[in-house]
Scaffold this motif. Structure first.
Motif, PDB file in Angstrom:
ATOM      1  N   GLY A 100      -5.013  -0.511   3.609  1.00  0.00           N
ATOM      2  CA  GLY A 100      -3.799   0.219   3.798  1.00  0.00           C
ATOM      3  C   GLY A 100      -4.193   1.397   4.940  1.00  0.00           C
ATOM      4  O   GLY A 100      -4.947   0.982   5.655  1.00  0.00           O
ATOM      5  N   ASP A 101      -3.496   2.738   5.276  1.00  0.00           N
ATOM      6  CA  ASP A 101      -3.730   3.243   6.259  1.00  0.00           C
ATOM      7  C   ASP A 101      -4.475   4.769   5.636  1.00  0.00           C
ATOM      8  O   ASP A 101      -4.411   5.703   6.020  1.00  0.00           O
ATOM      9  N   ALA A 102      -5.510   4.019   4.607  1.00  0.00           N
ATOM     10  CA  ALA A 102      -6.718   5.776   4.001  1.00  0.00           C
ATOM     11  C   ALA A 102      -6.862   6.041   5.072  1.00  0.00           C
ATOM     12  O   ALA A 102      -7.507   6.803   5.521  1.00  0.00           O
ATOM     13  N   GLY A 146      -8.658  -2.846   7.255  1.00  0.00           N
ATOM     14  CA  GLY A 146      -7.855  -1.822   7.975  1.00  0.00           C
ATOM     15  C   GLY A 146      -6.989  -2.057   8.321  1.00  0.00           C
ATOM     16  O   GLY A 146      -7.364  -2.683   9.485  1.00  0.00           O
ATOM     17  N   TYR A 147      -5.877  -1.794   7.657  1.00  0.00           N
ATOM     18  CA  TYR A 147      -4.776  -1.991   8.443  1.00  0.00           C
ATOM     19  C   TYR A 147      -5.032  -2.203   9.493  1.00  0.00           C
ATOM     20  O   TYR A 147      -3.513  -2.929  10.852  1.00  0.00           O
ATOM     21  N   HIS A 148      -5.110  -0.843  10.305  1.00  0.00           N
ATOM     22  CA  HIS A 148      -4.969  -1.172  11.840  1.00  0.00           C
ATOM     23  C   HIS A 148      -6.086  -0.232  12.594  1.00  0.00           C
ATOM     24  O   HIS A 148      -6.370  -0.005  13.780  1.00  0.00           O
ATOM     25  N   LEU A 149      -7.334  -0.857  11.685  1.00  0.00           N
ATOM     26  CA  LEU A 149      -8.982  -1.082  12.234  1.00  0.00           C
ATOM     27  C   LEU A 149      -8.890  -1.803  13.409  1.00  0.00           C
ATOM     28  O   LEU A 149      -8.025  -2.948  13.174  1.00  0.00           O
ATOM     29  N   THR A 184       0.669  -1.225   0.144  1.00  0.00           N
ATOM     30  CA  THR A 184      -0.076  -0.277   0.141  1.00  0.00           C
ATOM     31  C   THR A 184       0.749   1.416  -0.097  1.00  0.00           C
ATOM     32  O   THR A 184       0.916   1.841  -0.248  1.00  0.00           O
ATOM     33  N   HIS A 185       2.228   1.601   1.072  1.00  0.00           N
ATOM     34  CA  HIS A 185       3.091   2.200   1.022  1.00  0.00           C
ATOM     35  C   HIS A 185       4.084   1.868   1.689  1.00  0.00           C
ATOM     36  O   HIS A 185       4.094   1.031   1.782  1.00  0.00           O
ATOM     37  N   GLY A 186       5.367   2.699   1.551  1.00  0.00           N
ATOM     38  CA  GLY A 186       6.614   2.289   2.242  1.00  0.00           C
ATOM     39  C   GLY A 186       6.754   2.855   3.893  1.00  0.00           C
ATOM     40  O   GLY A 186       8.078   2.475   3.416  1.00  0.00           O
ATOM     41  N   PRO A 195       7.493   2.239   8.179  1.00  0.00           N
ATOM     42  CA  PRO A 195       8.292   0.975   8.231  1.00  0.00           C
ATOM     43  C   PRO A 195       7.446  -0.113   8.934  1.00  0.00           C
ATOM     44  O   PRO A 195       7.149  -1.037   8.617  1.00  0.00           O
ATOM     45  N   ASP A 196       5.876   0.321   9.290  1.00  0.00           N
ATOM     46  CA  ASP A 196       4.776  -0.989   9.909  1.00  0.00           C
ATOM     47  C   ASP A 196       4.483  -1.216   8.797  1.00  0.00           C
ATOM     48  O   ASP A 196       3.624  -2.468   8.802  1.00  0.00           O
ATOM     49  N   HIS A 197       4.693  -1.004   7.476  1.00  0.00           N
ATOM     50  CA  HIS A 197       4.437  -1.733   6.441  1.00  0.00           C
ATOM     51  C   HIS A 197       5.397  -2.707   5.783  1.00  0.00           C
ATOM     52  O   HIS A 197       4.826  -3.544   4.514  1.00  0.00           O
ATOM     53  N   LEU A 198       6.763  -1.651   5.334  1.00  0.00           N
ATOM     54  CA  LEU A 198       7.473  -2.868   4.470  1.00  0.00           C
ATOM     55  C   LEU A 198       8.590  -3.382   5.514  1.00  0.00           C
ATOM     56  O   LEU A 198       9.251  -3.697   4.383  1.00  0.00           O
TER      57      LEU A 198
END
Ligand code: ZN
Length: 310
Positions: A239-241, A285-288, A133-135, A137-140
């Protein structure tokens, strides 16, 4: 398995202590959640909790305003315990990971993806594709092993939005992030460099796999992408939208401190929420709230997150 090697390094006494410590953000239990969506199996796999300052959820609001909103929703004030939900999509031919977790080097309490995958019966060697989704740290940063830089999903092809890859690899990348996030750049480059022979790019609107389309949710980062999974209704891997189950929905104009382009992100959130409510889409959601699944409803002048019963 890196976690076991780490456990060996800790020694027996530490393992005994860990086994009697109550579960906290620092000792999360591996977990996963399976659901079906159309022709796909969706598995939300837990990487741990991030214990972060609540103020970071709304850089343009006072701590008092943020705390009042959290308390009114029955949540603790001052700190936010954000889960990391890594989505896996199983198709007839592929096992696709959407982001790869944080690895153990970003914040305490993270890097549990390997243990949770084991619990779910998911073999890292069986992952055929990784979509980022993006770069951040918590995703990559879970892409490579912290001991030897080996690639955690060695048989996968990796994909990231062209704009996002350009951001992290550009010589002046650090100037395009919030000042206090500029230290994210070296770690992103280290991971992306390790993947470079396996990494390709896509543009928003493109199908990145059969039944999976990249959708533009830029603002949190310049190339932030969500992924739409085809089914009876769309399932959007956010992702983090939308990062917080209350603030992102009720107050889409509150600016998270991690947003690279705060005004653009606020405009994106409003348009996305409107679409999700209108389409009655499923979201993950990644953080939901674990496992991150739910829907969006209109409420008062904003929206609210309705977690899916599991
Ligand atoms: Zn994140």
């Amino acid at each position: 398995m890196h976690v076991n090697r780490r456990a060996c390094l800790l020694g027996g006494a530490s393992l005994l202590a860990a086994s009697v410590t109550p579960a906290t953000a620092q000792t999360p239990t591996p977990s996963f959640h399976r659901t079906k969506h159309g022709a796909f199996e969706i598995i939300s796999v837990f990487d741990g909790y991030m214990d972060v300052a609540a103020a970071g959820a709304a850089a343009n609001k006072t701590d008092t305003e943020v705390d009042a909103t959290l308390l009114a929703a029955g949540l603790p004030k001052s700190r936010i315990l954000q889960p990391i939900n890594v989505t896996f999509v199983r198709t007839t031919s592929d096992l696709i990971a959407i982001d790869v977790g944080a690895g153990p080097n970003f914040l305490d309490g993270l890097g549990k993806l390997g243990d949770s995958m084991s619990a779910a019966g998911l073999d890292p060697k069986a992952v055929t594709k990784v979509l980022f989704t993006h770069g951040h740290p918590d995703h990559l940063w879970g892409a490579i092993d912290e001991f030897d830089d080996s690639i955690r999903f060695p048989n996968a092809q990796y994909m990231m939005a062209a704009v996002e890859l350009d951001l992290w690899l550009s010589p002046d990348a650090a100037t395009k992030l919030p000042t206090d996030r500029a230290n994210f750049v070296p770690g992103a480059r280290r991971n992306l460099t390790a993947l470079k022979d396996k990494l390709s790019t896509f543009k928003p609107g493109q199908d990145v796999a059969p039944g999976i389309r990249a959708i533009d949710t830029a603002g949190h980062t310049q190339g932030h992408t969500s992924f739409e999974i085809a089914g009876p209704e769309p399932l959007i891997i956010l992702g983090d939208a939308l990062i917080h189950p209350v603030i992102s929905f009720a107050h889409s104009d509150w600016r998270p401190a991690a947003d690279h382009e705060p005004d653009r992100a606020a405009t994106m959130r409003k348009a996305l929420l409107d679409r999700l409510a209108t389409d009655r889409a499923r979201i993950l959601g990644y953080h939901l709230i674990r496992p991150g699944l739910g829907r969006v409803e209109r409420k008062d002048a904003g929206y609210r997150f309705i977690a899916e019963a599991s």
